[in-house]
Structures are given as structure tokens and as C-alpha cells.
Design a protein around this motif. Structure first.
Motif, PDB file in Angstrom:
ATOM      1  N   LYS A  53      92.905  47.987  -0.388  1.00 58.70           N
ATOM      2  CA  LYS A  53      93.173  46.909  -1.341  1.00 58.70           C
ATOM      3  C   LYS A  53      92.899  47.358  -2.766  1.00 58.70           C
ATOM      4  O   LYS A  53      91.976  48.138  -3.010  1.00 58.70           O
ATOM      5  CB  LYS A  53      92.308  45.677  -1.034  1.00 58.70           C
ATOM      6  CG  LYS A  53      92.814  44.915   0.170  1.00 58.70           C
ATOM      7  CD  LYS A  53      92.058  43.658   0.488  1.00 58.70           C
ATOM      8  CE  LYS A  53      92.622  43.081   1.791  1.00 58.70           C
ATOM      9  NZ  LYS A  53      91.836  41.957   2.318  1.00 58.70           N
ATOM     10  N   GLY A  69      99.326  48.565  -6.280  1.00 59.98           N
ATOM     11  CA  GLY A  69      99.549  48.041  -4.930  1.00 59.98           C
ATOM     12  C   GLY A  69     100.909  48.453  -4.384  1.00 59.98           C
ATOM     13  O   GLY A  69     101.035  48.809  -3.212  1.00 59.98           O
ATOM     14  N   ASP A  73     101.276  50.790  -1.405  1.00 59.34           N
ATOM     15  CA  ASP A  73     101.755  49.908  -0.331  1.00 59.34           C
ATOM     16  C   ASP A  73     100.608  49.124   0.321  1.00 59.34           C
ATOM     17  O   ASP A  73     100.469  49.090   1.546  1.00 59.34           O
ATOM     18  CB  ASP A  73     102.543  50.704   0.722  1.00 59.34           C
ATOM     19  CG  ASP A  73     103.382  49.793   1.625  1.00 59.34           C
ATOM     20  OD1 ASP A  73     103.657  48.642   1.215  1.00 59.34           O
ATOM     21  OD2 ASP A  73     103.737  50.221   2.740  1.00 59.34           O
ATOM     22  N   VAL A  74      99.794  48.523  -0.532  1.00 57.81           N
ATOM     23  CA  VAL A  74      98.691  47.671  -0.064  1.00 57.81           C
ATOM     24  C   VAL A  74      98.684  46.388  -0.896  1.00 57.81           C
ATOM     25  O   VAL A  74      99.280  46.335  -1.975  1.00 57.81           O
ATOM     26  CB  VAL A  74      97.310  48.371  -0.190  1.00 57.81           C
ATOM     27  CG1 VAL A  74      97.253  49.626   0.676  1.00 57.81           C
ATOM     28  CG2 VAL A  74      96.977  48.698  -1.649  1.00 57.81           C
ATOM     29  N   PRO A  75      98.003  45.330  -0.410  1.00 56.99           N
ATOM     30  CA  PRO A  75      97.885  44.112  -1.215  1.00 56.99           C
ATOM     31  C   PRO A  75      96.905  44.314  -2.375  1.00 56.99           C
ATOM     32  O   PRO A  75      96.146  45.284  -2.390  1.00 56.99           O
ATOM     33  CB  PRO A  75      97.287  43.088  -0.229  1.00 56.99           C
ATOM     34  CG  PRO A  75      97.090  43.781   1.056  1.00 56.99           C
ATOM     35  CD  PRO A  75      97.319  45.237   0.887  1.00 56.99           C
TER      36      PRO A  75
ATOM     37  N   GLN B  29      94.785  36.763  -3.439  1.00 55.15           N
ATOM     38  CA  GLN B  29      95.238  38.003  -2.818  1.00 55.15           C
ATOM     39  C   GLN B  29      96.773  37.945  -2.820  1.00 55.15           C
ATOM     40  O   GLN B  29      97.356  36.899  -2.537  1.00 55.15           O
ATOM     41  CB  GLN B  29      94.716  38.112  -1.383  1.00 55.15           C
ATOM     42  CG  GLN B  29      95.196  39.362  -0.665  1.00 55.15           C
ATOM     43  CD  GLN B  29      94.453  39.595   0.629  1.00 55.15           C
ATOM     44  OE1 GLN B  29      93.606  40.452   0.730  1.00 55.15           O
ATOM     45  NE2 GLN B  29      94.777  38.819   1.637  1.00 55.15           N
ATOM     46  N   VAL B  30      97.407  39.066  -3.170  1.00 55.39           N
ATOM     47  CA  VAL B  30      98.865  39.074  -3.281  1.00 55.39           C
ATOM     48  C   VAL B  30      99.454  40.123  -2.343  1.00 55.39           C
ATOM     49  O   VAL B  30      99.063  41.297  -2.382  1.00 55.39           O
ATOM     50  CB  VAL B  30      99.317  39.384  -4.732  1.00 55.39           C
ATOM     51  CG1 VAL B  30     100.846  39.361  -4.839  1.00 55.39           C
ATOM     52  CG2 VAL B  30      98.701  38.390  -5.710  1.00 55.39           C
ATOM     53  N   ASP B  31     100.385  39.691  -1.500  1.00 56.28           N
ATOM     54  CA  ASP B  31     101.133  40.597  -0.642  1.00 56.28           C
ATOM     55  C   ASP B  31     102.204  41.249  -1.522  1.00 56.28           C
ATOM     56  O   ASP B  31     103.197  40.607  -1.878  1.00 56.28           O
ATOM     57  CB  ASP B  31     101.760  39.785   0.496  1.00 56.28           C
ATOM     58  CG  ASP B  31     102.585  40.640   1.439  1.00 56.28           C
ATOM     59  OD1 ASP B  31     103.157  41.651   0.993  1.00 56.28           O
ATOM     60  OD2 ASP B  31     102.680  40.285   2.632  1.00 56.28           O
ATOM     61  N   THR B  32     101.984  42.490  -1.885  1.00 51.63           N
ATOM     62  CA  THR B  32     102.892  43.129  -2.863  1.00 51.63           C
ATOM     63  C   THR B  32     104.319  43.260  -2.316  1.00 51.63           C
ATOM     64  O   THR B  32     105.276  43.118  -3.064  1.00 51.63           O
ATOM     65  CB  THR B  32     102.389  44.522  -3.300  1.00 51.63           C
ATOM     66  OG1 THR B  32     101.994  45.257  -2.161  1.00 51.63           O
ATOM     67  CG2 THR B  32     101.224  44.410  -4.243  1.00 51.63           C
ATOM     68  N   ARG B  33     104.442  43.507  -1.019  1.00 44.63           N
ATOM     69  CA  ARG B  33     105.798  43.606  -0.446  1.00 44.63           C
ATOM     70  C   ARG B  33     106.535  42.281  -0.566  1.00 44.63           C
ATOM     71  O   ARG B  33     107.711  42.240  -0.932  1.00 44.63           O
ATOM     72  CB  ARG B  33     105.721  43.980   1.038  1.00 44.63           C
ATOM     73  CG  ARG B  33     105.407  45.429   1.255  1.00 44.63           C
ATOM     74  CD  ARG B  33     105.655  45.745   2.728  1.00 44.63           C
ATOM     75  NE  ARG B  33     105.058  47.028   3.077  1.00 44.63           N
ATOM     76  CZ  ARG B  33     105.158  47.576   4.268  1.00 44.63           C
ATOM     77  NH1 ARG B  33     105.802  46.955   5.251  1.00 44.63           N
ATOM     78  NH2 ARG B  33     104.605  48.748   4.512  1.00 44.63           N
TER      79      ARG B  33
END
Lengths: 195, 195
Positions: A53, A69, A73-75, B29-33
Motif C-alpha cells: 500500500k 499506486g 499496482d497497489v491501492p 483507501q483507493v483502488d487504483t485500478r
């Protein structure tokens, strides 16, 4: 990071020996291509460690945490600034003194999103007094997560932030380290070393 | 946007008939994908117009403005929230009333970064009362820039925001439109229409 130093020279507004404005490309208007390059550079520097993270603090760290991120390739998580913690849920928090605003505030993140299974890269736009970043380091350690290091876009190396972080055993990498500045002139640490 | 609706169903915390928390994947928290996918969806919807800049408001709009900026390959600007405008430079500003915090604040952007040559896409995480977005629309119009439209990640369609924006002649697209919600249940507008 050469391209960043060039942009600071070309577009940075040095208002005094301590105040640098970079709001045309970094923290008001944002050059998305440059932000992505910055993220890739953080990933290049810290990516050999299995980071789970990226952590930053609202607001102007968000674009660089997002870029890191993406590259890793992570949050990412952004800590919230609050004067009083009134969240219903459990948070990790740390007090921070803002020299700019001359007031204390709390940085906090939900305990749900950080734990001993995490390896964290902290990212921010500026490293100067280090107050906010020390708070984030304390939060990571309180969570039991492992800290991979701190990556900053611009460091004012003539202020005490790096020293405070290194005294806590933190690895610090900044992409542009300013040794000194005055209106119309900026001197980077690398150049100072070479000369 | 199906994947977004699914995430809201799976991870969204509905605290009351009006309060939805999505801080595990969107705004803490942010899911970058997922954020990148959201940016591509905004680009798909608005990209036929030659957008020059994406505009949002700090803090939780930043990740989506960045994602849209990446997908459209343009810079983005985030308006600053200030209680008092103390910037030395000229700004466009608009007053906004925060229903959550029950206080007035100013949103402002430097006049240097928006002008008649620009075509602007406004992006934000939530559309509810529309207060902040109406402020951004007013700022875009004051600058002389053309407004391509407003893109929101989540819309609470049972609140008045969309109506206020449409009354100003603004095209609004939201990626998940919530018709109604109560603890444990969320109903999206598309479903309401189909049924």
C-alpha cells in the motif's frame, strides 16, 4: 529526477528563501503525464520491496500516491486532516503542527486499512519541516505495518524534515532536493555536490 | 458502470437513508485500478468533445480528476477550499454551503489556469446536494471557459444536486445513480427504471 528539476526551474515561483510555488504543474494544476512519471520513479526506487500500500495525506499528496499506486499496482490510502477526531470507527492518529497555518491538527486513518500484513510506502509532495510525514511514520508503526520508506517529490533540504525522519530510521528519497533558493534562483543538492 | 455498482453493493456501508460510506475503495483507501477504469469511463462519455482540462475540488475528487486526466491526456486542476481567500494572486471563487459541516466555505482556483480557450470537464466523487459542483460550474463560467459537462462517480439521485445542475443547463453523467438506500439495501436508478 532531471525533468522535474527543469520544470521547477522553468515554472516554480520562488517567493522567498523558503517558499516555492509549484502550483502550475504539481499541486493546484497538475501535469498528469509528469505525475505518472513521478509515480514510476518512486516505483523504480522502492519497487524491489514488495509494497502492498501507498500512504499519503490529503490533499496535495493524493496525485502522487495515486501515481505510485498505479506504477506499483497497489491501492493507496490518504490520511485525513481533522482538528478533532469524530469518526465513529477506530483510527490511527497522530498530532501534527502546521508551521504554515500555525495550528495543530490530527492526521488519521481508519484501522481497517493498515495492519501487520502491510508493507507501506509513504509519499508526499513536499518534505520541509517533516511534521506531517513524521505523523504518518508514527501511524504506520502503530499499525504494525512495515515501512518501506518515504518518497517526496520536492525536498527543501535546508529544513529539518529529512533529519527528523532519518533519526527515526526511515529511508528517505526525494526526486528534487533543493539545497537553497532565493527569488529567481534555485540550487539543487546534486549540483551542490558536483561543484 | 456495472463494476462500480457491484463494489458499492459489496463494500459500501449504508449508515442511514442518506449516508453511504465507500472509504474502502473510493475515498480514503483507493483502488487504483478501479479509479483508472472510472477515468476511462468519463473519457468514453465526454471524450468526443475536445476537453483541455479536468476540474475538481480537493480532496476526494482528486483521484478521479487524475484518472480522467490520464484517460483524456490533459492536465487537471483541483479547486481549494478556504474559509477566507488570502491568496495573493487573482482567483475565481464561489461560496459553497456544506450541509455535512453546516458551514460556508469558499472554493477557489487561480485565474492563471482557466480561460476562454479551455473546454472543461468537471469531475467529483459524489453528487448529492450539488452545492460544491454548482460552485465549480459558476467558476468555469466566470472564467469564460466552455463547460463540457459534469461527471460524478456516485449520485444520490434522491437529493437535489442533479436538478440544480440541469437547471443551469449542465449535462450531468454519473457512473452509479442511487435511487434510494437504507441500511443493507441500495437501489440504483437503472434498476428502478427496468422494473
Amino acid at each position: 529526477m532531471k525533468v522535474l528539476q527543469e520544470r521547477i526551474r522553468e515554472e516554480g515561483l520562488i517567493l522567498s528563501n523558503t517558499v516555492l510555488k509549484v502550483d502550475s504543474f504539481l499541486n493546484h494544476q497538475v501535469d498528469t503525464r509528469l505525475a505518472l512519471e513521478i509515480g514510476r520513479e518512486f516505483a523504480r526506487i522502492f519497487g524491489d520491496r514488495p509494497i502492498t500500500k501507498v500512504l499519503t495525506i490529503e490533499a496535495s499528496g493524493i496525485q502522487f500516491a495515486m501515481a505510485a499506486g498505479i506504477a506499483l499496482d497497489v491501492p493507496f490510502i490518504y490520511a485525513k486532516k481533522k482538528k478533532a477526531v469524530t469518526l465513529a470507527e477506530k483510527v490511527y492518529s497522530a498530532p501534527v503542527y502546521s508551521f504554515t497555518r500555525q495550528e495543530n491538527y490530527q492526521v488519521s486513518i481508519s484501522q481497517k486499512y493498515l495492519g501487520p500484513e502491510d508493507k507501506v510506502l509513504i509519499v508526499d509532495d513536499f518534505l520541509a519541516t517533516g511534521a506531517a510525514l513524521v505523523g504518518l511514520v508514527d501511524i504506520v508503526r502503530a499499525s504494525g505495518a512495515e515501512l518501506a520508506g518515504v518518497g517526496c517529490v520536492i525536498e527543501k533540504s535546508f529544513q529539518e524534515g529529512r533529519g527528523l525522519l532519518e533519526a527515526k530510521g526511515v529511508e528517505v528519497h526525494s526526486l528534487a532536493r533543493i539545497a537553497s533558493m532565493s527569488p529567481g534562483e534555485v540550487c539543487f543538492v546534486e549540483e551542490a555536490v558536483v561543484e
